[in-house]
Design a protein around this motif. Structure first.
Motif: not given
Length: 330
Positions: A229-234, A188-191
């Motif tokens: 503020p942020g996002l985690v995208v898998l 998996c990649f975590a952005l």
């Protein structure tokens, strides 16, 4: 070390659960290659932003883990995530619900690594020590690190690593080697994206069913979050396996383009980071596979021995600790 000593290789959830159980009866030493315990209970702080970029949440079903979560909640280590959760397929929301007390989903309060820090309290954990070799001697197992340090002897060794990494330590004659080699784990990649302003989304987290992405979460919606503020995208696991060796810049570009398409608008990104998880998930394992070799005094644990969930990892450590205790006191 005496023959009443046990070594645990790996300080993720399973390794820490095993070490906690075994430490009630034996001298236990845990070896971890990273700078801190936790494995996929991973947290990263960069430039005023903070990201839980491994395990995103967990649930509790087994009574043993339900009791553990209750204790963690009482200690303020975990909190329920009252999340506006969506499912998205082909760019369209197909369902929406609120995670509440009837469907409790938990996270570490402030950071997922709060769990591993709590579980590691009181344990002898040697960090930044990559074990590269096991050697069987007349007095037990000795462990050698990549820097040449030798530890031991140990009466028993518990290997709490991803399946293929665990297999490399096991003797060819051990049935555990076959079990570990047969396991299949996906990457998996975590952005991680730090934003100039909060993303105005209709959900706090979303499961993405189609395309290269699988998950999107708003960082500040998580209990105890104290950063920008942020996002985690898998990424999707299968997509990650195909692109595991691609240049990180290319992987990030594809994931960001798909994210822009998904949320129909550009984000004002101030910070971006990408992490590659080579071993991130696994299908359910076959029931009844042995994870302890009494002849060689070796044992395995980890989420891959059951199913790729935090609860499965914890319970595998609890179970193997009891099996090792019985083997050493027989």
């Amino acid at each position: 070390m005496t023959l009443s000593s046990v070594a645990v290789i790996g300080a993720g959830t399973a390794g820490l659960a095993a070490a906690r159980g075994l430490s009630r009866h034996f001298s236990v030493r845990v070896f971890e290659k990273a700078r801190g315990p936790g494995g996929r209970l991973a947290h990263r702080r960069r430039e005023g932003f903070a990201f839980d970029f491994g395990a995103q949440y967990f649930t509790a079903r087994d009574p043993r883990f339900v009791a553990e979560v209750a204790a963690l909640r009482s200690a303020g280590i975990v909190s329920p995530w009252r999340c506006r959760f969506s499912k998205i397929e082909n760019g369209r929301e197909i369902s929406r619900r609120l995670w509440d007390d009837d469907t409790a989903h938990y996270v570490g309060t402030g950071r997922m690594s709060a769990l591993s820090a709590y579980w590691a309290r009181g344990l002898d954990v040697k960090l930044q020590t990559r074990i590269t070799q096991l050697r069987e001697t007349r007095t037990g197992w000795s462990l050698q690190s990549d820097s040449g340090e030798v530890f031991g002897p140990f009466a028993f060794v518990v290997i709490a690593l991803p399946a293929l990494q665990a297999a490399a330590f096991l003797p060819e004659q051990s049935p555990l080697r076959v079990n570990a080699q047969a396991a299949r784990m996906s990457g998996c990649f975590a952005l991680m994206l730090g934003l100039e302003a909060p993303a105005e989304l209709a959900f706090d987290a979303a499961e993405i069913i189609s395309g290269p992405l699988s998950w999107l979460a708003v960082c500040e919606s998580r209990p105890g979050h104290e950063a920008g503020p942020g996002l985690v995208v898998l990424s999707n696991n299968l997509w990650a396996d195909v692109h595991m060796e691609d240049p990180p810049s290319l992987v990030e570009a594809v994931m960001r383009a798909e994210l822009d398409r998904l949320i129909e608008g550009k984000l004002r990104v101030q910070h971006a980071d990408l992490h590659r998880w080579r071993y991130a998930n696994c299908p359910p394992a076959k029931d009844g596979l042995p994870m302890l070799d009494a002849e060689y005094r070796l044992a395995l644990c980890g989420d891959w021995t059951d199913h790729g969930r935090l609860e499965a990892a914890y319970l595998s450590g609890v179970r193997i600790a009891e099996q090792v205790r019985k083997a050493l006191t027989a």
